[in-house]
Design an enzyme around this catalytic site. Structure first.
Site, PDB file in Angstrom:
ATOM      1  N   LYS A  52      -8.339  -0.765  -3.841  1.00 23.55           N
ATOM      2  CA  LYS A  52      -7.235   0.081  -3.813  1.00 23.55           C
ATOM      3  C   LYS A  52      -6.457  -0.081  -5.435  1.00 23.55           C
ATOM      4  CE  LYS A  52      -2.964   0.657  -1.100  1.00 23.55           C
ATOM      5  NZ  LYS A  52      -1.962   0.115  -0.251  1.00 23.55           N
ATOM      6  N   SER A 127      -0.811   3.678   3.157  1.00 27.12           N
ATOM      7  CA  SER A 127      -1.063   4.044   1.766  1.00 27.12           C
ATOM      8  C   SER A 127      -2.204   3.940   1.294  1.00 27.12           C
ATOM      9  CB  SER A 127       0.085   3.397   0.946  1.00 27.12           C
ATOM     10  OG  SER A 127      -0.216   1.958   0.875  1.00 27.12           O
ATOM     11  N   SER A 151      -0.019  -0.285   6.015  1.00 32.30           N
ATOM     12  CA  SER A 151      -1.058   0.668   5.160  1.00 32.30           C
ATOM     13  C   SER A 151      -2.380   0.196   4.995  1.00 32.30           C
ATOM     14  CB  SER A 151      -0.372   0.394   3.862  1.00 32.30           C
ATOM     15  OG  SER A 151       0.517   1.172   3.512  1.00 32.30           O
TER      16      SER A 151
HETATM   17  N1  GLN Z   1       4.360   3.607   5.300  1.00 33.35           N
HETATM   18  C1  GLN Z   1       5.059   2.462   5.099  1.00 33.35           C
HETATM   19  C2  GLN Z   1       5.891   2.592   3.919  1.00 33.35           C
HETATM   20  O1  GLN Z   1       5.845   3.810   3.600  1.00 33.35           O
HETATM   21  C3  GLN Z   1       3.994   1.285   4.843  1.00 33.35           C
HETATM   22  C4  GLN Z   1       3.501   1.208   3.494  1.00 33.35           C
HETATM   23  C5  GLN Z   1       2.744   0.071   3.376  1.00 33.35           C
HETATM   24  O2  GLN Z   1       2.103  -0.643   4.134  1.00 33.35           O
HETATM   25  N2  GLN Z   1       2.451  -0.149   1.935  1.00 33.35           N
HETATM   26  O3  GLN Z   1       6.721   1.810   3.411  1.00 33.35           O
END
Ligand code: GLN
Length: 448
Positions: A52, A127, A151
């Site tokens: 990532k 994400s 994410s």
């Molecule tokens: N979707 C969540 C956010 O937008 C979690 C994102 C994540 O775990 N990095 O914060």
């Protein structure tokens, strides 16, 4: 390794998972491993992995999918990346994500839209959408992701692969571009539970560079997975809030079918309650955004990455670089977080959210007293259509209602494939006690 690149180049025209390929270095690395000789006891030797793009990689551009870091070449690698390399894996490149890991669909990337591996009109989740799509589309068997509020698990669920968010502190966060430091964890996304367990075993452990990384001993998470009686006698909690209002009927049916399977194998599954779960999203968006607003202060146009042109003075450098370098969602979080932390509002927002967090932790502790683990869906729905939710932040935020509480409590949570709805995968979430990833791997393995 050469075949891996040939395949990625072909399939990525559709999937769009990769931001940056590491081809020359990877091939050299593979040759060196060939020469050194494959270690037969090391299952990860020679395995291609995708990383990532919020994990720094020495000499390899690392953008966090932000214009702010478009040309940033780190001078060191994240501990998790180093540990994987020490196991003779081959880093084939960096994969797409929501900018600074803020989002749940990978649509907040400044660079490209990654497609769901099962249906290119659908989002891959986020994400870590690039990580999950790369594994699900057969480009790589292993990818690293990060999970602050879901994410790793949600994109794993949307792509029908296995994603583990370890216990907070299990994996060093050194070299992970920080979002919400009290919530962030790095973890593996793989095709199978066994692969996942092997990768977590490799990347976990204490690191003197991250003082929140635990000194607890790291077991071999692959040990005992083949024991067919592994879930016999286990007590599993199914929170009624996890299959209630807002959860799609097909998703609920798949989770109930998984519960039946556990019962057939000799476990008990009973209904439990996490009464403060419903406040998780609200508390999370205050805590995560507050931490993000602080963590992102370093991107000032001086120290890293993007610097605006045609500036008159220092303040202008800050304001223009940040205005031009950050995308809309990142700005929204910075504003939310700065507001919540400001004098006069701190007690009403940040402090209140921290108190709610404690109630959520206590809910989990109570259930875990007489249960081995908790089960439920990962997300209320399967993957949605690209463009459908991106303009509506509240709907997007509510997608994480079942994953966020797990980060607030610092617990391990895993997504494993558990069926389909209209051709799209459904994910089953298994939530363990602190540092008890072994139990949820065992439980997840019965579905393999
Ligand atoms: N979707 C969540 C956010 O937008 C979690 C994102 C994540 O775990 N990095 O914060």
């Amino acid at each position: 390794t050469k075949e891996t690149f040939a395949n990625i180049k072909k399939t990525d025209e559709t999937t769009q998972a990769f931001l940056n390929l590491n081809e020359d270095a990877a091939i050299k690395n593979a040759q060196a491993i060939d020469q050194a000789g494959i270690d037969a006891d090391n299952v990860l030797s020679g395995i291609p992995v995708a990383i990532k793009d919020n994990l720094v990689t020495e000499g390899l551009t690392t953008t966090a999918a932000s214009k702010m870091l478009e040309n940033f070449k780190p001078i060191y690698s994240a501990t998790a990346v180093e540990k994987l390399a020490a196991k003779q894996t081959i880093n084939v490149g960096k994969v797409n994500m929501d900018e600074f890991a803020m989002g749940g669909s990978t649509e907040n990337s400044a660079f490209k839209i990654t497609k769901n591996a099962w249906d290119a009109t659908k989002v891959p989740g986020g994400s870590s959408g690039g990580s999950a799509a790369a594994v699900a589309s057969g480009q790589v068997p292993v990818a690293l992701g990060s999970d602050t509020g879901g994410s790793i698990r949600q994109p794993a669920s949307f792509n029908g692969v296995v994603g583990m968010k370890p216990t907070y502190g299990r994996v060093s966060r050194w070299g992970l571009i920080a979002f919400g430091s009290s919530l962030d964890q790095i973890g593996p996304i793989t095709r199978t539970v066994k692969d996942n367990a092997a990768v977590l075993t490799a990347i976990a452990g204490h690191d003197e560079h991250d003082l929140t990384s635990s000194t607890k001993k790291v077991p071999d998470f692959t040990a005992g997975l083949d024991d067919s009686a592994s879930v016999k006698g286990m007590k599993i909690g199914l929170p009624k809030e996890f299959i209630g209002e807002g959860v799609d009927a097909d998703v609920k049916a798949a989770i109930l079918a998984a519960a039946d399977k556990f019962r057939e194998l000799g476990a008990t599954v009973d209904e439990v309650s996490l009464p403060h779960n419903k406040y998780g999203v609200a508390a999370y968006y205050i805590i995560a955004s507050s931490e993000a607003s602080s963590n992102l202060q370093r991107f000032d146009g001086i120290r890293y990455g993007y610097r605006a042109k045609d500036v008159q003075n220092l303040e202008d450098v800050y304001v223009k670089s940040r205005s031009e370098g950050f995308g809309d969602e990142v700005k929204r979080r910075i504003m939310l977080g700065t507001y919540s932390l400001s004098a006069g509002f701190y007690d009403a927002y940040f402090k209140k959210a921290a108190q709610v967090r404690t109630l959520i932790i206590q809910d989990f502790q109570k259930v875990m007293q007489d249960h081995d683990f908790i089960m439920g869906p990962v997300a209320p729905t399967v993957a949605f259509t690209i463009g459908e939710e991106v303009s509506d932040p509240m709907t997007m935020y509510m997608n994480d209602i079942l994953t966020i509480p797990v980060n607030l409590a610092g617990l391990p949570g895993m997504s494993i494939p558990a069926g389909f709805s209209k051709g799209l995968p459904i994910g089953l979430q298994l939530i363990g006690k602190p540092f008890d990833e072994a139990t949820i791997y065992k439980a997840g393995y019965v579905f393999e």
